[in-house]
Write a protein that holds these residues in place. Sequence first.
Motif, PDB file in Angstrom:
ATOM      1  N   PRO A 179       4.331   2.651  15.443  1.00 43.07           N
ATOM      2  CA  PRO A 179       3.469   3.799  15.138  1.00 43.07           C
ATOM      3  C   PRO A 179       4.233   5.115  15.290  1.00 43.07           C
ATOM      4  N   SER A 181       0.683  16.768  12.392  1.00 41.29           N
ATOM      5  CA  SER A 181      -0.601  16.215  12.787  1.00 41.29           C
ATOM      6  C   SER A 181      -1.306  17.252  13.644  1.00 41.29           C
ATOM      7  N   GLU A 209      -6.035   9.867   2.879  1.00 45.56           N
ATOM      8  CA  GLU A 209      -5.628   9.015   3.998  1.00 45.56           C
ATOM      9  C   GLU A 209      -4.645   7.985   3.463  1.00 45.56           C
ATOM     10  N   THR A 210      -3.368   8.312   3.532  1.00 46.18           N
ATOM     11  CA  THR A 210      -2.330   7.494   2.919  1.00 46.18           C
ATOM     12  C   THR A 210      -1.231   7.175   3.921  1.00 46.18           C
ATOM     13  N   PRO A 211      -1.314   6.035   4.613  1.00 46.68           N
ATOM     14  CA  PRO A 211      -0.199   5.643   5.483  1.00 46.68           C
ATOM     15  C   PRO A 211       1.065   5.421   4.648  1.00 46.68           C
ATOM     16  N   ILE A 261       5.555   3.935  11.006  1.00 49.78           N
ATOM     17  CA  ILE A 261       4.445   3.934  10.058  1.00 49.78           C
ATOM     18  C   ILE A 261       3.485   5.044  10.456  1.00 49.78           C
ATOM     19  N   SER A 262       3.123   5.877   9.478  1.00 48.50           N
ATOM     20  CA  SER A 262       2.170   6.950   9.751  1.00 48.50           C
ATOM     21  C   SER A 262       0.761   6.359   9.807  1.00 48.50           C
ATOM     22  N   ASN A 263      -0.146   7.105  10.387  1.00 50.13           N
ATOM     23  CA  ASN A 263      -1.527   6.630  10.472  1.00 50.13           C
ATOM     24  C   ASN A 263      -2.340   7.028   9.246  1.00 50.13           C
ATOM     25  N   GLY A 264      -1.713   7.676   8.281  1.00 49.20           N
ATOM     26  CA  GLY A 264      -2.395   8.107   7.074  1.00 49.20           C
ATOM     27  C   GLY A 264      -2.778   9.573   7.078  1.00 49.20           C
ATOM     28  N   ASP A 265      -2.965  10.130   8.262  1.00 49.45           N
ATOM     29  CA  ASP A 265      -3.262  11.559   8.384  1.00 49.45           C
ATOM     30  C   ASP A 265      -2.027  12.357   8.780  1.00 49.45           C
ATOM     31  N   GLN A 266      -0.958  11.683   9.153  1.00 42.50           N
ATOM     32  CA  GLN A 266       0.258  12.352   9.597  1.00 42.50           C
ATOM     33  C   GLN A 266       1.216  12.570   8.433  1.00 42.50           C
ATOM     34  N   SER A 311       5.867   4.221  -0.052  1.00 42.86           N
ATOM     35  CA  SER A 311       4.411   4.273  -0.144  1.00 42.86           C
ATOM     36  C   SER A 311       3.831   2.868  -0.001  1.00 42.86           C
TER      37      SER A 311
END
Length: 173
Positions: free
Chosen positions: A10, A24, A90-92, A113-118, A133
């Motif tokens: 993470p 973030s 929201e795109t990890p 791996i990003s959480n989608g908001d980062q 992606s």
Amino acid sequence: MTTINLTPEPLTAENFNQFGDVLSIENKDSITINDGFANKFADLAKIDTQEECGETSVHIFVAKKRQFPLQITMLEKHPFFSQTFIPKGETPFIVVVSPPAEDPIIENIKVFISNGDQGISYSRGVWHFPLISLKDNAQFVVIDRKHNIDQDTIKQCTVRKIEDVDINVELSL
């Protein structure tokens, strides 16, 4: 040939700090603006593009989904500017990096791996694999140095092939 299998960890500000900034609002202070209708989270990343009168530019990249396991066959770096990726929606996404050095140091490669908001902002000189992606047609706002083909005297990008080691990113969602 040596094989290295990497599993993303993470993404956090702490584990990414040697490579740049995590964008973030988590655990960040804000100020209220626009008569109370918005909160401003300021200065989340340093945008470094001023080398030799460089200009900052904003782009949108539309990315294709990568297949896993993903073989890492090269790394690139931008020696004279930072590069920022901010997912729209929201795109990890996956980030493969190695600290700044003359050449990538294979044993120092990290995968996040990003959480989608980062989002992330690579510091100048950080080795990285191009955008990974997890979705087709995912859009990313990218902020970096404007490329003026007729005027630039600096090297935009350095690429190194990885040939002696088989590096794979494995993903289990």
